[in-house]
Design a protein around this motif. Structure first.
Motif, short mmCIF file in Angstrom:
data_model
loop_
_atom_site.label_atom_id
_atom_site.label_comp_id
_atom_site.label_asym_id
_atom_site.label_seq_id
_atom_site.Cartn_x
_atom_site.Cartn_y
_atom_site.Cartn_z
N ASN A 294 33.90 -64.87 88.78
CA ASN A 294 33.43 -64.31 87.51
C ASN A 294 34.29 -64.74 86.33
N SER A 295 35.36 -65.51 86.59
CA SER A 295 36.25 -65.92 85.50
C SER A 295 35.76 -67.17 84.78
N PHE A 296 34.73 -67.84 85.31
CA PHE A 296 34.22 -69.02 84.60
C PHE A 296 32.71 -69.11 84.77
N ASP A 297 32.09 -69.80 83.84
CA ASP A 297 30.63 -69.96 83.84
C ASP A 297 30.33 -71.32 83.23
N SER A 298 30.10 -72.29 84.06
CA SER A 298 29.90 -73.66 83.57
C SER A 298 28.86 -74.37 84.41
N ASP A 299 28.14 -75.25 83.76
CA ASP A 299 27.15 -76.08 84.46
C ASP A 299 27.79 -77.30 85.10
N PHE A 300 29.10 -77.44 84.96
CA PHE A 300 29.79 -78.62 85.47
C PHE A 300 30.88 -78.29 86.48
N GLY A 301 30.92 -77.03 86.95
CA GLY A 301 31.96 -76.65 87.88
C GLY A 301 31.42 -75.91 89.08
N GLN A 302 31.74 -76.39 90.27
CA GLN A 302 31.33 -75.72 91.50
C GLN A 302 32.55 -75.09 92.16
N ARG A 381 28.15 -78.17 107.69
CA ARG A 381 27.61 -78.65 106.43
C ARG A 381 27.55 -77.49 105.45
N MET A 382 27.19 -77.78 104.21
CA MET A 382 27.24 -76.76 103.16
C MET A 382 26.28 -75.61 103.46
N ALA A 383 26.79 -74.39 103.25
CA ALA A 383 25.95 -73.22 103.45
C ALA A 383 24.97 -73.04 102.29
N ASN A 384 25.39 -73.41 101.09
CA ASN A 384 24.49 -73.37 99.93
C ASN A 384 25.03 -74.28 98.85
N ASP A 385 24.17 -74.63 97.93
CA ASP A 385 24.57 -75.52 96.85
C ASP A 385 24.11 -74.99 95.49
N TYR A 386 23.80 -73.70 95.42
CA TYR A 386 23.35 -73.09 94.17
C TYR A 386 24.56 -72.48 93.46
N THR A 387 25.39 -73.31 92.86
CA THR A 387 26.70 -72.79 92.46
C THR A 387 27.12 -73.15 91.04
N LEU A 388 26.21 -73.47 90.18
CA LEU A 388 26.63 -73.85 88.84
C LEU A 388 26.49 -72.67 87.87
N ALA A 389 26.13 -72.93 86.63
CA ALA A 389 26.21 -71.91 85.58
C ALA A 389 25.47 -70.62 85.95
N LYS A 390 26.06 -69.50 85.57
CA LYS A 390 25.45 -68.20 85.79
C LYS A 390 24.48 -67.84 84.66
N THR A 391 24.77 -68.31 83.46
CA THR A 391 23.94 -67.98 82.30
C THR A 391 23.50 -69.24 81.60
N ASP A 392 22.43 -69.13 80.84
CA ASP A 392 21.95 -70.28 80.09
C ASP A 392 22.65 -70.34 78.73
N VAL A 393 22.24 -71.30 77.90
CA VAL A 393 22.94 -71.50 76.63
C VAL A 393 22.81 -70.29 75.71
N ALA A 394 21.78 -69.47 75.92
CA ALA A 394 21.59 -68.28 75.09
C ALA A 394 22.39 -67.10 75.64
N GLY A 395 23.02 -67.30 76.81
CA GLY A 395 23.79 -66.22 77.40
C GLY A 395 23.00 -65.35 78.35
N ASP A 396 21.75 -65.68 78.59
CA ASP A 396 20.92 -64.90 79.51
C ASP A 396 21.16 -65.34 80.95
N VAL A 397 21.13 -64.40 81.87
CA VAL A 397 21.36 -64.70 83.27
C VAL A 397 20.23 -65.58 83.81
N ILE A 398 20.61 -66.65 84.50
CA ILE A 398 19.63 -67.54 85.10
C ILE A 398 19.20 -66.93 86.43
N SER A 399 17.92 -66.63 86.57
CA SER A 399 17.45 -65.97 87.78
C SER A 399 16.90 -66.94 88.81
#
Length: 508
Positions: A294-302, A381-399
């Motif tokens: 919860n300390s970071f929220d980025s579309d470029f960090g897994q 192998r990877m258990a999941n790969d859904y690990t990028l940004a939590k929110t969109d550019v408007a700050g809304d949670v990506i569901s």
């Protein structure tokens, strides 16, 4: 005088002419391969130079890297990474070595053969590290008259040079010969002032060992982020990686995670349009890892959980392993199906509930799953790969989990970087009508081949694309306007980013 469309100067009066050549017309754009980069501690190697290694038809990457970066001596040393790269058959990678303040290379000064000996030759290790602090030098008479032999010994190799001379004009001048050939040592002529080249020869007749030196203080976050000296241009750490930020695609700290270091590497990914992989700091439990996520929220960090061991016993973080898996897979694949056949265990076994929690909080981990071999065996192998940004550019949670898949961001980043290469001939130029026509054709051809490569051996990367051009633009950055791609299995069109080359710095 500027000439256009002229192929011969015959008939022109004497003078200086500038012949304006047409831009390259080939539509065959060579796209770069994935290049992972790793930052961490190694047994040896440079600290202010990046090491970019490409496998050759006769020499594997790990075989090239071994003599430069050294053997594995520390529990979390980056050298353990080479074992995993070997198993994964990675062909190209970049390495950045970090050391604490105070690191040094050892050196040994040899005296000449005068009645009152004077310093004549300085032997130094090329790189700081374990072997750079302990090495031996043996001097013997050479096979030819008035020459000498040098035997230089590190913990990794013995180098022997015969028929050497102190004469700078001699083809066997010691400094020229050794410095051109040695992977581990370099020499400096101290100009002892002897009356002859024979007397200037080193006088040591037996092995001489130097111990000591300093590997540096413990590595800090500041060392990992590194420094940049604008006067000399020297860089270290993550700032050194900025030099090749335009070609690296997947970046990770080696077996290390902290708030400061992770923030810096995610910022690096955002600025250089590549994916970064970070660990879980000191988290020992899934719940602690969730708190750190919860300390970071980025579309470029897994974020990747856990440590894993190879069949040969080398330990690696989930972040490094995830970077390797993504490089192994095709650009259009998520990496989920790529099996790590060399992984045999993990530091911490996870249950179904643990994997569910990690998935829900966008943290990846590796899990034993049914093998693609179809024989009932299991593979990591990877258990999941859904690990990028939590929110969109408007700050809304990506569901929608599909919007967060790492492979989608990687594919976008890859296309965006290739687009810069495709448009490179027009960068920094005032565009004419013909240049705009040529650029449009070349760019459309590039996207056409992403949809339909034409080569049966290649797969389609995207389902469709749309692009708009500004025909009144004076430069390429304004000429390429809205560019969108449609990925397979997604309903939305995704806007791509095109920018001319920019210089960026990662701040501590």
């Amino acid at each position: 005088m500027i000439l256009r469309g002229v192929t011969s100067l015959a008939g022109y009066p004497p003078g200086v002419y500038v012949n304006e050549m047409a831009v390259p017309q080939s539509d065959d754009v060579k796209t770069s391969e994935f290049v992972p980069a790793f930052i961490g501690e190694f047994d040896r190697g440079p600290v202010n130079q990046y090491v970019l290694i490409s496998e050759t038809p006769t020499t594997k990457l790990y075989e090239v890297a071994g003599p430069v970066l050294g053997l594995t001596t520390k529990p979390n040393a980056g050298n353990a990474l080479l074992d995993h790269l070997k198993h994964a058959k990675i062909r190209k990678a970049a390495f950045i070595r970090v050391l604490g303040e105070g690191h040094a290379t050892a050196n040994l000064v040899l005296n000449d053969r005068q009645g009152t000996p004077a310093p004549t030759l300085k032997v130094s290790a090329k790189y700081p590290g374990e072997y750079a602090n302990i090495f031996t030098v043996e001097v013997a008479d050479g096979s030819a008259v008035d020459t000498f032999k040098l035997i230089l010994v590190s913990d990794f190799v013995t180098e022997t040079y015969d028929n050497l001379s102190m004469d700078r004009s001699n083809a066997r001048y010691v400094v020229k010969v050794v410095n051109a050939s040695s992977e581990h040592f370099y020499l400096e002529d101290l100009n002892s002032g002897a009356d002859s080249f024979s007397l200037a020869r080193p006088s040591v007749k037996s092995k001489t060992q130097l111990t000591g030196g300093n590997n540096g203080d413990p590595v800090t976050d500041a060392d990992r982020i590194g420094s940049y000296d604008p006067g000399t241009g020297k860089r270290t750490g993550l700032k050194l990686l900025e030099v090749i930020g335009n070609i690296v695609t997947d970046v990770a700290h080696i077996n290390y995670s902290s708030q400061t270091a992770d923030d810096a590497i995610v910022t690096f990914g955002e600025k250089n349009n590549c994916i970064t992989y970070i660990g879980t700091n000191t988290a020992q439990t899934v719940d602690d890892a969730i708190t750190y996520r919860n300390s970071f929220d980025s579309d470029f960090g897994q974020m990747a959980f856990g440590y894993y061991r190879s069949a040969t016993g080398q330990r690696i973080s989930g972040a490094c392993l995830s970077a390797i898996v993504h490089v192994m897979g095709n650009v259009e694949d998520s990496g989920l199906a790529v099996e790590c056949g060399w992984i045999v265990g993990t530091d911490q076994e996870l249950g179904f509930d643990d994997y569910s929690k990690l998935f829900q909080n966008q943290i990846t981990a590796f899990q034993l799953k049914p093998s693609a071999a179809g024989d009932g065996s299991l593979a990591w192998r990877m258990a999941n790969d859904y690990t990028l940004a939590k929110t969109d550019v408007a700050g809304d949670v990506i569901s929608d989990n599909e919007n967060r898949k790492v492979n989608k961001r990687r594919l976008n980043s890859w296309i965006e970087k290739q687009l810069e290469t495709v448009a490179a001939p027009w960068q920094g130029r005032a565009m004419t009508r013909k240049m705009r026509d040529d650029a449009e054709r070349r760019i459309r051809t590039f996207f056409d081949k992403l949809v339909d490569p034409g080569n049966p051996a290649e797969t389609s990367k995207i389902e469709a694309y749309s692009i708009a051009f500004n025909y009144a633009a004076k430069d390429i950055d304004q000429f390429v306007q809205d560019t969108k791609v449609k990925h397979y299995n997604t309903a939305e069109w995704i806007l791509l980013n095109f920018m001319g080359g920019t210089n960026v710095e990662v701040d501590a």
